[in-house]
Design a protein around this motif. Sequence first.
Motif, mmCIF file in Angstrom:
data_model
loop_
_atom_site.group_PDB
_atom_site.id
_atom_site.type_symbol
_atom_site.label_atom_id
_atom_site.label_comp_id
_atom_site.label_asym_id
_atom_site.label_seq_id
_atom_site.Cartn_x
_atom_site.Cartn_y
_atom_site.Cartn_z
ATOM 1 N N SER A 134 0.851 -1.186 0.000
ATOM 2 C CA SER A 134 0.000 0.000 0.000
ATOM 3 C C SER A 134 0.887 1.235 0.000
ATOM 4 C CB SER A 134 -0.931 0.013 1.222
ATOM 5 O OG SER A 134 -0.187 0.043 2.414
ATOM 6 N N GLY A 135 0.283 2.375 -0.290
ATOM 7 C CA GLY A 135 1.014 3.632 -0.214
ATOM 8 C C GLY A 135 1.388 4.248 -1.535
ATOM 9 N N GLY A 136 1.113 3.546 -2.625
ATOM 10 C CA GLY A 136 1.422 4.119 -3.928
ATOM 11 C C GLY A 136 0.495 5.274 -4.266
ATOM 12 N N GLY A 137 0.813 5.960 -5.337
ATOM 13 C CA GLY A 137 -0.032 7.073 -5.755
ATOM 14 C C GLY A 137 0.627 7.891 -6.839
ATOM 15 N N ARG A 149 5.774 6.826 1.024
ATOM 16 C CA ARG A 149 6.187 5.714 1.862
ATOM 17 C C ARG A 149 5.303 4.513 1.529
ATOM 18 N NH1 ARG A 149 5.537 4.601 8.316
ATOM 19 N NH2 ARG A 149 7.573 3.651 8.696
ATOM 20 N N LEU A 150 5.940 3.478 1.016
ATOM 21 C CA LEU A 150 5.228 2.244 0.724
ATOM 22 C C LEU A 150 5.287 1.320 1.930
ATOM 23 C CD1 LEU A 150 6.461 1.455 -2.899
ATOM 24 C CD2 LEU A 150 4.610 2.960 -2.158
ATOM 25 N N THR A 168 14.917 4.363 1.300
ATOM 26 C CA THR A 168 15.344 3.634 2.483
ATOM 27 C C THR A 168 14.366 2.509 2.772
ATOM 28 O OG1 THR A 168 16.299 5.647 3.444
ATOM 29 C CG2 THR A 168 15.932 3.788 4.922
ATOM 30 N N ILE A 169 14.906 1.296 2.904
ATOM 31 C CA ILE A 169 14.084 0.156 3.292
ATOM 32 C C ILE A 169 14.191 -0.020 4.805
ATOM 33 C CG2 ILE A 169 15.958 -1.503 2.860
ATOM 34 C CD1 ILE A 169 13.792 -3.524 2.011
ATOM 35 N N LEU A 206 9.173 1.090 2.485
ATOM 36 C CA LEU A 206 10.112 1.709 1.545
ATOM 37 C C LEU A 206 9.826 3.201 1.543
ATOM 38 C CD1 LEU A 206 12.392 1.157 -0.522
ATOM 39 C CD2 LEU A 206 10.617 1.243 -2.289
ATOM 40 N N GLN A 207 10.727 3.960 2.145
ATOM 41 C CA GLN A 207 10.619 5.416 2.139
ATOM 42 C C GLN A 207 11.295 5.934 0.883
ATOM 43 O OE1 GLN A 207 9.055 7.577 4.348
ATOM 44 N NE2 GLN A 207 9.564 9.149 2.831
#
Length: 127
Positions: free
Chosen positions: A7-10, A19-20, A69-70, A81-82
Amino acid sequence: QVQLVESGGGVVQAGDSLRLSCEASGRAISPYTMGWFRRSSGTERELVASANWRADKTAYADSVKGRFTISRDNAKNTVFLQMNSLKPEDTAVYYCAGAFRRIGNGVYDRSDQYDSWGQGTQVTVSS
């Protein structure tokens, strides 16, 4: 059976951050290496980042070093995943992956080293 849900895509503009998240169910992620891959139109799936179980060993694609950054919260069974300073070339479907059949403390950069995959989340970066 492990399930990984991203989640977190866009859709964002160049220079923005996202941030995923990848939440795992069915199995604890704590002993295993986890990774993020991406695939854009017309390209092969490529490694973005990988982290061993404590995230004290990480690996990144050259194209994202210093920007992405993971991290992982093993207690919450979640990997993050930032992504900062996003560029149009970061546009892709991002996949979470788990290496649940490998015992070890390393990081893995090939997709065949991972055995469980999420369905992906789209990230689109406009210029």
